[in-house]
Design an enzyme around this catalytic site. Structure first.
Site, short mmCIF file in Angstrom:
data_model
loop_
_atom_site.label_atom_id
_atom_site.label_comp_id
_atom_site.label_asym_id
_atom_site.label_seq_id
_atom_site.Cartn_x
_atom_site.Cartn_y
_atom_site.Cartn_z
N GLY A 1 48.98 22.58 -2.92
CA GLY A 1 48.24 22.98 -1.72
C GLY A 1 48.23 24.49 -1.52
O GLY A 1 49.17 25.19 -1.92
N ARG B 1 46.39 19.72 -8.47
CA ARG B 1 47.63 18.94 -8.37
C ARG B 1 47.98 18.18 -9.66
O ARG B 1 48.83 17.30 -9.64
CB ARG B 1 47.54 17.98 -7.19
CG ARG B 1 47.56 18.66 -5.82
CD ARG B 1 47.88 17.68 -4.71
NE ARG B 1 47.82 18.28 -3.39
CZ ARG B 1 48.82 18.93 -2.81
NH1 ARG B 1 49.97 19.07 -3.44
NH2 ARG B 1 48.69 19.43 -1.60
N ASP C 1 57.91 20.03 -6.89
CA ASP C 1 57.52 19.32 -8.11
C ASP C 1 57.10 20.27 -9.22
O ASP C 1 57.46 20.11 -10.38
CB ASP C 1 56.35 18.37 -7.81
CG ASP C 1 56.87 17.00 -7.42
OD1 ASP C 1 57.78 16.51 -8.09
OD2 ASP C 1 56.36 16.45 -6.43
N LYS D 1 56.43 28.25 -3.53
CA LYS D 1 55.28 28.21 -2.61
C LYS D 1 55.24 26.90 -1.85
O LYS D 1 55.53 25.86 -2.43
CB LYS D 1 54.01 28.35 -3.44
CG LYS D 1 52.73 28.08 -2.70
CD LYS D 1 51.85 27.00 -3.34
CE LYS D 1 52.42 25.62 -3.23
NZ LYS D 1 51.45 24.53 -3.47
N THR D 2 54.96 26.88 -0.63
CA THR D 2 54.49 25.73 0.15
C THR D 2 54.64 26.03 1.64
O THR D 2 55.70 26.52 2.08
CB THR D 2 55.18 24.38 -0.15
OG1 THR D 2 54.69 23.42 0.78
CG2 THR D 2 56.70 24.39 -0.07
N ASP E 1 55.00 23.91 3.74
CA ASP E 1 55.89 22.89 4.29
C ASP E 1 57.36 23.34 4.40
O ASP E 1 58.14 22.74 5.11
CB ASP E 1 55.87 21.62 3.42
CG ASP E 1 54.54 20.90 3.49
OD1 ASP E 1 53.61 21.41 4.14
OD2 ASP E 1 54.43 19.81 2.87
P1 FBP Z 1 52.13 21.67 -1.22
O1 FBP Z 1 53.44 20.99 -1.02
O2 FBP Z 1 51.50 21.40 -2.52
O3 FBP Z 1 52.24 23.14 -0.94
O4 FBP Z 1 51.09 21.11 -0.13
C1 FBP Z 1 51.49 20.89 1.17
C2 FBP Z 1 50.39 20.31 2.02
O5 FBP Z 1 49.70 21.34 2.71
C3 FBP Z 1 50.97 19.28 2.99
O6 FBP Z 1 51.38 19.89 4.17
C4 FBP Z 1 49.84 18.30 3.13
O7 FBP Z 1 50.31 17.00 3.38
C5 FBP Z 1 49.18 18.33 1.79
O8 FBP Z 1 49.42 19.60 1.26
C6 FBP Z 1 47.70 18.05 1.85
O9 FBP Z 1 47.22 17.99 0.57
P2 FBP Z 1 45.70 18.18 0.14
O10 FBP Z 1 45.44 19.64 0.14
O11 FBP Z 1 45.68 17.63 -1.23
O12 FBP Z 1 44.87 17.46 1.14
#
Ligand code: FBP
Length: 552
Positions: free
Chosen positions: A81, A145, A176, A202-203, A205
């Site tokens: 993400g 992803r 991951d 990165k994230t 979250d």
């Molecule tokens: P990452 O862990 O890959 O950084 O993504 C986090 C996130 O933003 C979450 O908060 C959310 O649930 C998810 O990505 C949403 O994913 P997508 O962009 O595939 O809709």
């Protein structure tokens, strides 16, 4: 494309670097400490990473004399993400490479890790990256992803990297992707290939976090963006005095985002999923508490409120967790058959037959819309896509029907009119805050310093982040330090442990100490918009979570 005044101004912002990285990389030496250990499963991890396990922590000091750094060819990939600051990691990496040797080159793999497998690459020249400096988004090279985890994928990656004569690959991703970076580093070493692999945390979250990774990048900007919006909504709520706003906030599993936003804005309520799991709270328990609060506030003449719901909640409610993991298992196992069921009625009837009695009971008790959402496509890990489950709506509906029952028997005489919001994508590509712009640029520089010193299987780390950038301490930490063995699809696999909210840490304890007051008494705090120019105490301040963790 027309550029906004802020965009133009951000191009000339010079990210702050810690002193040791300010000069060219030819002027620093790397110090290697003692061999390291993982915190658990050491022998299993040694077996999984015979060549890279236990490497020392690498720190940097200014050198007495300069040394030559040969031209390097490096590939970079964005994984998962979006998170504000990703472009600055790449720009920092390129600036560092060029400052060490102007002949060095940087290549971007397009569309995420899939770009490595498909050999989709562009060269990232200084001119090309110029228009991405200090901007949000991952659009410079895109993200994806796809996971690189099988032997065949490792082999394809090796072939692509060797054919392109890369000295290193930098993987910018979450837990991951960094796990896969560690596996890739081990694989490359096992094939005697000198292609180094470096991870960057990165994230938004913030669930990739530990003693050495104080925070993942993007959390700062994303939470500041959401907190601004929540503050605005809170002010609207207390002006209009007629709506309860239920706001779902991103965070696939961990509730760090919801907690930071609660600390920033003092809402009337905020669920922390980790607490729900710890106290084994049921959906009914959560609804009871909200109802009680709505009734109390109504008696005080306040038929309005702001309530925060973490995106991952549904999987932390004990009865839901069991049901969802059964669903995931069944849908993974019988995916082909499930695809042949075209109507929701057929799908739901079939799944109810497959689920255990308890799980089927929980599933059937949910409104049809939520059932539908639970049956939607899985993410690449086979999990429910929680961002698509309208948990906030589920709570509103349950609270509403409980209040209607109470109204009918004269136990509630107020009004309950709810609005719902979901803040997630709004914050993932904002212009990085000064903190994220500086932090990411430093991470890019650090990645280059590790590569130039021949290190592989490391993640970039910057410590002392709650202090001004001149006190930051960049380092490289072996990824195997953060691993443990977990069951995945019936097998024990090395993975980086997800960092959830710790209920014993200061951020949660601070929230818990104040929430009873915020529930009843309107106490909103208004953080306002991210400020990019002005006094450091306004513009460079990190998140409250980071500050509180440092002060304890
Ligand atoms: P990452 O862990 O890959 O950084 O993504 C986090 C996130 O933003 C979450 O908060 C959310 O649930 C998810 O990505 C949403 O994913 P997508 O962009 O595939 O809709």
């Amino acid at each position: 494309m027309e550029r906004s005044p802020l965009q133009n101004a951000r191009y000339s912002y010079e990210p702050k670097l810690p002193p040791v990285l300010r000069d060219t990389l030819t002027n620093i030496t790397v110090q290697l400490g003692e061999p390291t250990e993982a915190t658990s499963d050491q022998s299993g991890l040694k077996q999984a990473f015979p060549l890279t396990y236990g490497a020392p922590i690498a720190s940097f000091t200014p050198a007495d004399s300069t040394r030559d750094i040969k031209p390097l060819k490096v590939g970079v990939v964005l994984s998962g993400g979006q998170a504000p600051g990703g472009h600055n990691v790449i720009v920092g990496l390129l600036d560092a490479l060029k400052s060490a040797n102007s002949e060095s080159r940087l290549y971007g793999f397009l569309g995420g890790p899939g770009g490595i497998l498909e050999n989709q690459v562009i060269e990232l020249t200084p001119k090309f990256v110029e228009e991405y400096r200090n901007t949000g988004g991952f659009d410079m090279i895109g993200s994806g992803r796809t996971k690189i985890e099988t032997e065949e994928q490792f082999d394809t990656s090796l072939q692509v990297c060797t054919k392109r004569e890369l000295d290193a690959v930098v993987i910018i991703g979450g837990d991951d992707s960094n796990t896969n970076a560690a596996l890739l580093a081990e694989y490359f070493r096992s094939k005697d290939a000198d292609v180094r692999v470096i991870g960057v945390p990165k994230t938004i979250d913030r669930d990739l976090k530990n003693e050495y990774i104080e925070t993942s990048f993007g959390f700062d900007t994303a939470t500041k963006t959401y907190a601004e919006l929540i503050g605005n909504i809170a002010r609207d709520a207390s002006s209009a005095r007629k709506y309860w706003h239920f706001i779902k906030l991103m965070g696939r599993s961990a509730s760090h985002i919801a907690l930071e936003c609660a600390l920033q804005t003092h809402p009337n309520g905020c669920i922390i999923s980790e607490e729900v799991a710890e106290k084994q709270q049921t959906l009914d328990d959560l609804v009871d508490r909200i109802v009680e609060q709505v009734v109390t506030r109504s008696k005080n003449g306040e038929d309005f409120g702001v309530f925060l719901v973490p995106e991952g909640l549904i999987e932390f409610i004990p009865e839901m967790k069991g049901m969802i993991s059964e669903l995931n298992r069944i849908l993974a196992h019988d995916a082909a058959y499930f695809q042949t069921l075209h109507t929701y009625e057929d799908q739901s009837e079939w799944i109810n037959r497959k689920l255990s009695r308890d799980a089927s009971h929980v599933f059937s008790s949910l409104p049809n819309e939520i059932q539908r959402q639970l049956l939607m496509d899985r993410d690449p890990h086979g999990n429910v896509q929680v961002s698509r489950i309208e948990t906030e709506k589920l709570l509103i509906d349950m609270v509403e029907s409980r209040l209607n029952e109470m109204k009918a028997t004269g136990r509630f005489n107020g009004k309950f009119s709810a609005m719902r919001h979901f803040f997630g994508y709004e914050g993932r590509c904002a212009f990085p805050s000064n903190f994220d712009a500086d932090y990411c640029y430093t991470l890019g520089y650090t990645a280059c310093a590790l590569i130039a010193n021949g290190l592989t299987g490391y993640v970039t780390s910057v410590q002392n982040l709650a202090r001004p950038a001149q006190e930051w301490e960049p380092a490289g930490v072996p990824l195997t330090m953060f691993m443990n063995l977990e069951q995945r699809a019936g097998q024990l696999k090395p993975v980086i442990r997800k960092a959830l909210v710790e209920l014993s840490d200061t951020p949660f304890r601070t929230f818990a100490a104040h929430r009873a007051e915020w529930e009843v008494k309107t106490s909103y705090r208004f953080p306002g918009a991210i400020q990019y120019y002005g006094p450091p105490e306004v513009c460079d301040k990190p998140t409250l979570t980071l500050e509180m963790e440092h002060s304890s």
